[in-house]
Design a protein around this motif. Sequence first.
Motif, PDB file in Angstrom:
ATOM      1  N   TYR A 121       3.146  -4.285  -8.769  1.00  0.00           N
ATOM      2  CA  TYR A 121       4.089  -3.002  -7.968  1.00  0.00           C
ATOM      3  C   TYR A 121       3.461  -1.789  -7.964  1.00  0.00           C
ATOM      4  O   TYR A 121       2.164  -1.717  -8.737  1.00  0.00           O
ATOM      5  CB  TYR A 121       5.183  -3.264  -8.254  1.00  0.00           C
ATOM      6  CG  TYR A 121       5.662  -2.756  -9.800  1.00  0.00           C
ATOM      7  CD1 TYR A 121       5.387  -3.303 -10.812  1.00  0.00           C
ATOM      8  CD2 TYR A 121       6.337  -1.459 -10.084  1.00  0.00           C
ATOM      9  CE1 TYR A 121       5.631  -2.763 -12.047  1.00  0.00           C
ATOM     10  CE2 TYR A 121       6.697  -1.040 -11.111  1.00  0.00           C
ATOM     11  CZ  TYR A 121       6.255  -1.832 -12.355  1.00  0.00           C
ATOM     12  OH  TYR A 121       6.677  -1.132 -13.395  1.00  0.00           O
ATOM     13  N   TYR A 122       3.599  -0.973  -7.071  1.00  0.00           N
ATOM     14  CA  TYR A 122       3.203   0.577  -7.279  1.00  0.00           C
ATOM     15  C   TYR A 122       3.895   0.801  -8.624  1.00  0.00           C
ATOM     16  O   TYR A 122       5.148   1.465  -8.479  1.00  0.00           O
ATOM     17  CB  TYR A 122       3.770   1.370  -5.972  1.00  0.00           C
ATOM     18  CG  TYR A 122       3.056   0.785  -4.861  1.00  0.00           C
ATOM     19  CD1 TYR A 122       1.610   1.406  -4.533  1.00  0.00           C
ATOM     20  CD2 TYR A 122       3.763   0.181  -3.852  1.00  0.00           C
ATOM     21  CE1 TYR A 122       1.091   0.958  -3.336  1.00  0.00           C
ATOM     22  CE2 TYR A 122       2.949  -0.187  -2.619  1.00  0.00           C
ATOM     23  CZ  TYR A 122       1.800   0.082  -2.391  1.00  0.00           C
ATOM     24  OH  TYR A 122       1.047  -0.048  -1.400  1.00  0.00           O
ATOM     25  N   ALA A 123       3.212   0.986  -9.549  1.00  0.00           N
ATOM     26  CA  ALA A 123       3.973   1.149 -10.960  1.00  0.00           C
ATOM     27  C   ALA A 123       4.196   2.616 -11.189  1.00  0.00           C
ATOM     28  O   ALA A 123       4.923   2.809 -12.043  1.00  0.00           O
ATOM     29  CB  ALA A 123       3.322   0.589 -12.151  1.00  0.00           C
ATOM     30  N   ILE A 124       3.220   3.471 -10.594  1.00  0.00           N
ATOM     31  CA  ILE A 124       3.692   4.878 -10.766  1.00  0.00           C
ATOM     32  C   ILE A 124       4.262   5.340  -9.457  1.00  0.00           C
ATOM     33  O   ILE A 124       5.439   6.236  -9.579  1.00  0.00           O
ATOM     34  CB  ILE A 124       2.267   5.495 -11.211  1.00  0.00           C
ATOM     35  CG1 ILE A 124       1.714   4.909 -12.381  1.00  0.00           C
ATOM     36  CG2 ILE A 124       2.536   7.088 -11.235  1.00  0.00           C
ATOM     37  CD1 ILE A 124       0.283   5.356 -12.807  1.00  0.00           C
ATOM     38  N   GLU A 125       3.587   5.225  -8.545  1.00  0.00           N
ATOM     39  CA  GLU A 125       4.133   5.864  -6.976  1.00  0.00           C
ATOM     40  C   GLU A 125       3.664   5.182  -5.986  1.00  0.00           C
ATOM     41  O   GLU A 125       2.402   5.013  -5.975  1.00  0.00           O
ATOM     42  CB  GLU A 125       3.859   7.608  -7.122  1.00  0.00           C
ATOM     43  CG  GLU A 125       4.125   8.240  -5.583  1.00  0.00           C
ATOM     44  CD  GLU A 125       5.730   8.084  -5.217  1.00  0.00           C
ATOM     45  OE1 GLU A 125       6.461   7.332  -5.638  1.00  0.00           O
ATOM     46  OE2 GLU A 125       6.103   9.187  -4.882  1.00  0.00           O
ATOM     47  N   GLU A 126       4.298   5.081  -4.847  1.00  0.00           N
ATOM     48  CA  GLU A 126       3.710   4.670  -3.576  1.00  0.00           C
ATOM     49  C   GLU A 126       3.147   5.558  -3.112  1.00  0.00           C
ATOM     50  O   GLU A 126       3.162   6.814  -3.325  1.00  0.00           O
ATOM     51  CB  GLU A 126       5.325   4.102  -2.657  1.00  0.00           C
ATOM     52  CG  GLU A 126       6.026   2.952  -3.054  1.00  0.00           C
ATOM     53  CD  GLU A 126       7.081   3.430  -3.939  1.00  0.00           C
ATOM     54  OE1 GLU A 126       7.172   4.435  -4.456  1.00  0.00           O
ATOM     55  OE2 GLU A 126       7.722   2.374  -4.517  1.00  0.00           O
TER      56      GLU A 126
ATOM     57  N   ILE B 144       2.798  12.992  -8.471  1.00  0.00           N
ATOM     58  CA  ILE B 144       4.017  12.652  -9.054  1.00  0.00           C
ATOM     59  C   ILE B 144       4.188  13.200 -10.629  1.00  0.00           C
ATOM     60  O   ILE B 144       4.990  13.392 -11.350  1.00  0.00           O
ATOM     61  CB  ILE B 144       3.888  11.076  -9.046  1.00  0.00           C
ATOM     62  CG1 ILE B 144       5.302  10.445  -9.912  1.00  0.00           C
ATOM     63  CG2 ILE B 144       2.721  10.500  -9.884  1.00  0.00           C
ATOM     64  CD1 ILE B 144       5.821   9.266  -9.211  1.00  0.00           C
TER      65      ILE B 144
ATOM     66  N   ARG C 121      -1.591  -0.221  -6.899  1.00  0.00           N
ATOM     67  CA  ARG C 121      -0.785  -1.323  -7.441  1.00  0.00           C
ATOM     68  C   ARG C 121      -1.197  -2.164  -8.685  1.00  0.00           C
ATOM     69  O   ARG C 121      -2.487  -2.442  -8.627  1.00  0.00           O
ATOM     70  CB  ARG C 121      -0.514  -2.445  -6.303  1.00  0.00           C
ATOM     71  CG  ARG C 121       0.593  -2.047  -5.275  1.00  0.00           C
ATOM     72  CD  ARG C 121       0.588  -3.056  -3.960  1.00  0.00           C
ATOM     73  NE  ARG C 121      -0.456  -2.888  -3.219  1.00  0.00           N
ATOM     74  CZ  ARG C 121      -0.499  -3.543  -1.636  1.00  0.00           C
ATOM     75  NH1 ARG C 121       0.546  -4.438  -1.627  1.00  0.00           N
ATOM     76  NH2 ARG C 121      -1.594  -3.330  -1.080  1.00  0.00           N
TER      77      ARG C 121
END
Lengths: 343, 304
Positions: A255-260, A182, A247
């Motif tokens: 949450y996935y703050a950067i990337e899933e 990412i 996460r």
Amino acid sequence: MPLSRPLSSLPPLELVCPAGNLPSLKTAVDHGADSVYIGFRDDTNARHFPGLNFDAKTAAQGLQYAHAKGRRVFIALNTFPQPAGWERWQRAVDQAAELGVDAVIAADVSVLEYACGRYPNLPLHLSVQGSATNYEAIRFYHEHFGIRRVVLPRVLSLPQVKHVLENSPVGIEVFGFGGLCIMVEGRCLLSSYVTGESPNMCGVCSPAKAVRWEETPRGLESRLSGLLIDRYAPGEPAGYPTLCKGRFQVADQTYYAIEEPTSLNTLELLPELQAMGIAAIKIEGRQRSPAYVTQVTKVWRAAIDACRRNPTTYAPKPEWQRELGKVSEGHQTTLGAYHRTWQ
Amino acid sequence: MTKHQPKLALGPVLYYWPREKLLDFYERMSIAPVDIVYLGETVCSKRRAFNTEEWLALAERLTAAGKEVILSTMALLEAESELKTLRRLCENSRFTVEANDMGAVRLLSEKGDAFVLGTGINVYSGRTLRFLAGLGAKRWVMPVELSQTTLAAIQAERPDQVETEVFVYGRLPLAYSARCFTARHHNLPKDDCQYRCLDYPEGLTLSTREGQAFLAINGIQTQSAQTYNLLPELAELRELKVDVLRISPQTEGTEMVIEAFATCLRGERDPVEAARALNAGLPYGACDGYWQGQPGLRQVVDVV
């Protein structure tokens, strides 16, 4: 997007597949890769993983196998040598030239300078690790080192790719499928911040030796150098703890703050990529198994051929997407930055 | 023999601060004891507190105040509009430019101007530095992940006329992405980010689920949550003949940081004691791991 040129004038889209060992290289060639890219067994490339990659002997065997079938082999020397290790990179360039590889994929100025000065006939590609996201940067590498192709970082939208291509002095290679960085490649230090080792310095990201899995009363936990990357509920599929795909908490959200955990898959963009005149599609995954290489090469060969035959009626077949889904991270795929809304 | 005396530099503001805050900040910086000031938007082209004209005007004012002013360029160049701004900056013949992308290096070397290699340019060896010096680089900023051992080796190979700058204080710039993580946090698309970065004058802290803060989100940039502080390493920095020490602006206390470095450089204060005082005020602590050849987030030298 309508075809900008008649199909007959379009160069064929080259399929560039990964190989972390000789069986992978052979299966890539057998299933329709136009080119295969490999690396040596040390930190001169960005997939410096234990048990992976080629020595001079297996590389020579691989080249022989590919060349006998009219395919090409590229070698990635795409990390950034520090003063203490320069001899390794120099030797790697020498070895690549002696082996007669079809191109060296490099990122560092000193490696490019050496390769271009010592072996003027050795084709050079600018690695994605070279972080060239605009045509002025591509021109820099072309003017100074005569690069013949550039691999674009996975950060540009499709119109941006087209604009770069229209102004680039060299052919453009883009990532089509596989693990998704990412961050701009060559400019991400997250891994060394946590583990001490980064792609630029050591050819690794979130290295396996720093990973720890632990069953706890709170669930299965994955850690990187002690840092909690993710925690899984019973039955929840767990993925490799790549630093940017955990996460985390930001403000009051987890949450996935950067990337899933997801893979890039651009099968549906093939007609547009072909129409704009992309030179090559790259498949990520030198660290993956020969089974992965077989599966992905098969699907992409079929798709590229179908798209070339008839781009207007081309559509990715559901079975292709199913096969790719099976080998994708988290069994999910995305169009990544090519699709503006992802950004 | 007089001690090697590095100059102090103020790096570009990496956050999106409103216009008034920026004006006030640079007003104060004009009288702070820094020798060099880097100016410009290096992270996101959507941030428009100042346009190029206004940056240039500010550069004039700071020059008049006795500062060496360098114009910094964007690290991630994607759109043609961003290249247009880059060309404007590179074409100026008044101020030196800091290149943060090879596209900038190309434009500056073509023009024949001396330039600075920013943290966005990967100089990991003396060989690479020599090549770029040949194109006109007069100063380089060491990539933040390199250690003092590697710096020593590069210093031994560096061309005579090239100055070395080290990022010595601030949250470390660690990564750039196409994705805006601040917009993502607010479930907004990047193209309609509503300038949420304005709400976070030093970024948004990112922690593990155990509450361990380790990163800070700053739009498309990811920074360290910990503050890199090499003040205790002043003697080593001198020993290594580092020419410029870069302090990265923070929303609060930048003057205090500059003052601490300046007084230690003058030998009026003990660097470890001064570092301890600075570190006491940090929300997520200090780090020096990269300099010590370890994971960046660690604090290796005991300053407590």
